[in-house]
Design a protein around this motif. Structure first.
Motif, PDB file in Angstrom:
ATOM      1  N   GLY A  54       0.775  -1.201  -0.040  1.00 56.56           N
ATOM      2  CA  GLY A  54       0.151   0.047  -0.172  1.00 56.56           C
ATOM      3  C   GLY A  54       0.886   1.242  -0.010  1.00 56.56           C
ATOM      4  N   ASN A 131      -4.902   1.967  -0.413  1.00 59.69           N
ATOM      5  CA  ASN A 131      -4.771   0.397  -0.736  1.00 59.69           C
ATOM      6  C   ASN A 131      -4.328   0.504  -2.231  1.00 59.69           C
ATOM      7  OD1 ASN A 131      -5.653  -0.315   1.694  1.00 59.69           O
ATOM      8  ND2 ASN A 131      -7.631  -0.294   1.360  1.00 59.69           N
ATOM      9  N   SER A 146      -8.568  -2.209  -3.169  1.00 57.04           N
ATOM     10  CA  SER A 146      -7.412  -1.653  -3.677  1.00 57.04           C
ATOM     11  C   SER A 146      -7.377  -1.348  -4.947  1.00 57.04           C
ATOM     12  CB  SER A 146      -6.352  -2.759  -3.295  1.00 57.04           C
ATOM     13  OG  SER A 146      -6.433  -3.571  -4.384  1.00 57.04           O
TER      14      SER A 146
END
Length: 241
Positions: A54, A131, A146
């Protein structure tokens, strides 16, 4: 200039915490970036999953003119949203007070913290968690997403960080430095998932749920008009989807 100085770590407890603890030696515009955080946090010190893959970073602002933390929340949230839109991602929205969503799932969170010297704001630290390529824990997969999952490919964190920081600097120079705050607010409101005149339900920290129509909204508060006509100002809560 935002991003001219970048302090990077492979692992850290929290980029916001590091920035706040080292303010004296970090010039304005410094970015603290970590590949993972062991104690990343959001509002009310809630835990933020910050595993490798991330994008976790904080920006230090030491403003001489605009010292209102809300303005920096707007700048950074708009920068994050617009960066994603420029990547070709649809259904990007800012969800009050500090989240960026894709559709109905959270992809990024923003935490703005003001550091005071007496009664004056000495510095503002804005933490960002996005994300990207990271694996999401099972317990949040129903509510989070994400960027890698959306576009179905690996994304360079360096490239994404560079794009976000350039957008932050563009917005800072064109709106905050020039005193065009109301135009920045208009731009921020354009991306809101819920805006004025929308009916929403907010879950308060106490657990109470309140339904009403948004009368006004800023990054720090929203005013709800209830069915009986009462206007209720809410400074902390979660809009339920």
């Amino acid at each position: 200039m935002v991003g001219e100085n970048i302090v990077s770590f492979s692992k850290i407890d929290s980029t916001n915490m590091y920035a706040k603890n080292n303010l004296d030696k970090l010039p304005s515009g410094t970015v603290v970036w970590a590949l993972s955080q062991t104690s990343g946090y959001g509002r009310h010190n809630s835990f933020w999953y910050s595993n490798t893959g991330g994008l976790w970073f904080s920006i230090v602002f030491k403003p001489s003119l605009i010292r209102e933390p809300n303005e920096y929340t707007k700048v950074v949230s708009v920068a994050v949203a617009e960066t994603m839109i420029k990547m070709g991602i649809n259904s990007v929205g800012i969800k009050w007070p500090n989240d960026v969503f894709i559709g109905k799932k959270k992809v990024a969170g923003i935490l703005t913290e003001a550091i005071f010297s007496g009664i004056s704001v000495n510095a503002i630290v804005v933490g960002v968690g996005i994300n990207v390529n990271n694996e999401l824990p099972e317990e949040i997969r129903q509510i989070a997403i994400s960027l890698g999952m959306v576009i179905n490919k690996h994304i360079s964190l360096e490239m994404l960080l560079d794009k976000v920081l350039k957008r932050v600097e563009f917005l800072r120079k064109n709106y905050l430095i020039r005193g065009k705050n109301r135009y920045l607010t208009r731009r921020w409101k354009k991306y809101l998932a819920f805006a004025e005149k929308d009916e929403i339900t907010v879950s308060l920290p106490s657990g109470e749920k309140i339904t009403g129509i948004i009368n006004s909204i800023t990054p720090s508060s929203l005013c709800l008009e209830r069915e009986d006509g009462e206007i209720l100002k809410i400074n902390s809560g979660e809009i339920l989807l």
